[in-house]
Each structure stands twice: as C-alpha cells, then as structure tokens.
Enzyme design. Structure first.
Site, PDB file in Angstrom:
ATOM      1  N   ASP A   9      99.892  38.561  40.428  1.00 19.38           N
ATOM      2  CA  ASP A   9      99.895  37.559  41.492  1.00 19.38           C
ATOM      3  C   ASP A   9      98.584  37.654  42.261  1.00 19.38           C
ATOM      4  O   ASP A   9      97.846  38.635  42.140  1.00 19.38           O
ATOM      5  CB  ASP A   9     101.076  37.792  42.443  1.00 19.38           C
ATOM      6  N   CYS A  72     102.292  33.709  40.159  1.00 25.42           N
ATOM      7  CA  CYS A  72     101.512  32.974  41.152  1.00 25.42           C
ATOM      8  C   CYS A  72     101.556  31.509  40.741  1.00 25.42           C
ATOM      9  O   CYS A  72     101.186  31.178  39.606  1.00 25.42           O
ATOM     10  CB  CYS A  72     100.071  33.484  41.165  1.00 25.42           C
ATOM     11  N   GLU A 151     100.357  37.918  53.817  1.00 32.96           N
ATOM     12  CA  GLU A 151      99.468  39.021  53.440  1.00 32.96           C
ATOM     13  C   GLU A 151      99.214  39.968  54.618  1.00 32.96           C
ATOM     14  O   GLU A 151      98.887  41.134  54.420  1.00 32.96           O
ATOM     15  CB  GLU A 151      98.146  38.477  52.900  1.00 32.96           C
ATOM     16  N   CYS A 183     105.338  28.637  46.131  1.00 33.25           N
ATOM     17  CA  CYS A 183     104.386  29.749  46.165  1.00 33.25           C
ATOM     18  C   CYS A 183     105.232  30.995  46.303  1.00 33.25           C
ATOM     19  O   CYS A 183     106.143  31.039  47.151  1.00 33.25           O
ATOM     20  CB  CYS A 183     103.429  29.603  47.349  1.00 33.25           C
ATOM     21  N   HIS A 185     104.686  33.657  47.636  1.00 30.01           N
ATOM     22  CA  HIS A 185     104.605  34.276  48.967  1.00 30.01           C
ATOM     23  C   HIS A 185     105.668  33.716  49.915  1.00 30.01           C
ATOM     24  O   HIS A 185     106.094  34.397  50.854  1.00 30.01           O
ATOM     25  CB  HIS A 185     103.229  34.012  49.596  1.00 30.01           C
TER      26      HIS A 185
END
Length: 269
Positions: A9, A72, A151, A183, A185
């Site tokens: 990723d 990803c 992040e 996504c 994330h």
C-alpha cells in the site's frame, strides 16, 4: 518454507486488508509493505504510481510470495494490469471486490464513491460498478485531505470531524444509500464518516471482500496453508517506523497480539 501473501500500500491504509486476511486466514503468513515515505499516491501522476508499485513488487518478490495484493486503490486503478504482466503469481486489487460488495448492498442503485484524486480520476470504480449493473448511478468524490489525517494517526479529533463533514457535503446532497470507501485508508475514519453520512447510508470497505477473493483464489489453486503453526508476519515501511508501528498496533489490536511480527525499514530505491 511457508510462502507468504505479499500486501502493499502507499502507507498504512492496506492494514485494513491485512486485518481481514489475518481474521479470515489466520494460518497465512503476511508480508506487508507500506510506502509511508512517499504517501499519498493519489495526487501523483499515474506513471509515477506505476513506477513506485513496480519497485515495491520487485522488492517483495525476493520473499517468494504466492500472491501479491495491491491494497491501494490508486495503485490498483493504474498499475494492476502492469504488475500482472510482470509476475507469474496471482495479483489481486481492491477495486472489483469493493464494487461487488456495493452492488450487492445497494437497494436503490445510487452509489457514492470517495477516494483519492487518482482513483476518482481513473473512473475505475464507476467502470466496475457499471459492468456489474449498467443502471447503477455512481457519484464520485475525491477526498484528498483524508489520507494525511490517517497517516498522522488522527482518527477521531474535532479537526478530523470538520474535515470529513466539509469534504462529504456534496455527497450528502445526493440520494445515495451506499458509499464505497474507495481508499484503504478511509476505514480508519469510518466512525466519523458514518456519523456525517447518517444511518441510512451503508459504508462499504473492500477489505472484507478482498480477503474472501484471496481465500477463493488460493483454495482454487490448492495453495492455502495447511501448516498448524502460527506464522511470523513481516511488516515493512519506507518512512517513520514509530508512527507506522503505533498505527498498526492500534488498528490490528488482538490480531497482532496472536502472532509474532517482525518490523523492518527497507531500502527500495
């Protein structure tokens, strides 16, 4: 020696897929690479994302994986077919599994997709959804401010809520009943996203469906691990290992406590 599943990723987002693979396939060894030094991939040109993905795959191949998972969405959208043409093992992306899950869930056929600039620009989710059901109405929205929050480990602050609320306002004006977190994330922010969108909108993460696809492919190829011993997973990141490890341990929780883990910072360029 047990051959691992390699999962890559742009950063910590692919840990959402790792968690599901650990849950559904607890005997499988995982090698994870998070390119935290170069995240986010979303704003980058497709050629650059493809080059980064190739570099990571070339690094991971030395561990003789039996499968590569591009966890990803941006890299899946622009580099999946390129990587498939370069390796002799199965390569799985996260877009088609997510589209299948959304197609099964929606009652109205009005589906929202949020993702990085690169993923939304590619139109990959809209194409995948239309292949499954041509009548589906797809409303896509880039949310570039989400990945930096994740992040940084900033999942539930007032700042996060304000960013999510302002970013999703255009979708709240649409009559969607299903929203794809396009996504990997974004599931880190799922509580906040759900609060902003309301209880009538189902959130779809591709992680669960991707793990099922991994299981199906390995079963069909007779490559599922039958070893009774717990695997030793390996986690690599290209950036700050302290932040990466903190986020990984918080997200994976008891999953990561059940099996040994080796943490490493590689050089890939």
């Amino acid at each position: 020696m047990q051959q691992p599943i390699a999962i890559l990723d742009s950063g910590v987002g692919g840990l959402t897929v790792v968690k599901e693979v650990m849950r559904q396939l607890p005997r499988e060894k995982i090698i994870y690479f998070g390119d935290t030094a170069r995240t986010p991939y979303g704003p980058r040109p497709a050629e650059e994302v493809t080059r980064f993905t190739r570099q990571i795959v070339e690094y991971l191949i030395q561990y003789r994986p039996k499968m590569i998972v591009i966890a990803c969405n941006t890299a899946t959208a622009v580099a999946l077919e390129d990587i498939r043409s370069r390796v002799a093992i199965p390569v799985v992306g996260v877009i088609h599994p997510g589209a299948r899950a959304a197609n099964s869930r929606t009652q109205t056929g009005f589906v929202g997709v949020i993702g990085t600039d690169g993923t939304v620009r590619s139109g990959a989710y809209e194409q995948a959804l239309k292949q499954l059901s041509p009548s589906t109405q797809v409303f896509s929205l880039a949310c570039p401010r989400f990945v930096p929050l994740v992040e940084q480990g900033n999942f539930r602050s007032k700042e996060t809520y304000d960013v999510v609320e302002s970013s999703l306002q255009p979708l709240k004006e649409r009559a969607i009943d299903t929203l794809i977190l396009g996504c990997t994330h974004y599931p880190f922010l799922s509580e906040t996203i759900a609060s902003v969108m309301g209880k009538d909108v189902a959130l779809i993460s591709s992680a669960d469906e991707t793990a099922r696809e991994i299981s199906t492919i390995l079963h069909d190829r007779n490559r599922l691990t039958r070893d009774g011993e717990l695997p030793v997973h390996q986690f690599f990141c290209s950036g700050d290992p302290r932040m990466f490890r903190m986020i990984a341990q918080e997200w994976l929780g008891e999953q990561i406590e059940l099996t040994p883990v080796v943490w490493q910072v590689p050089k890939i360029v």
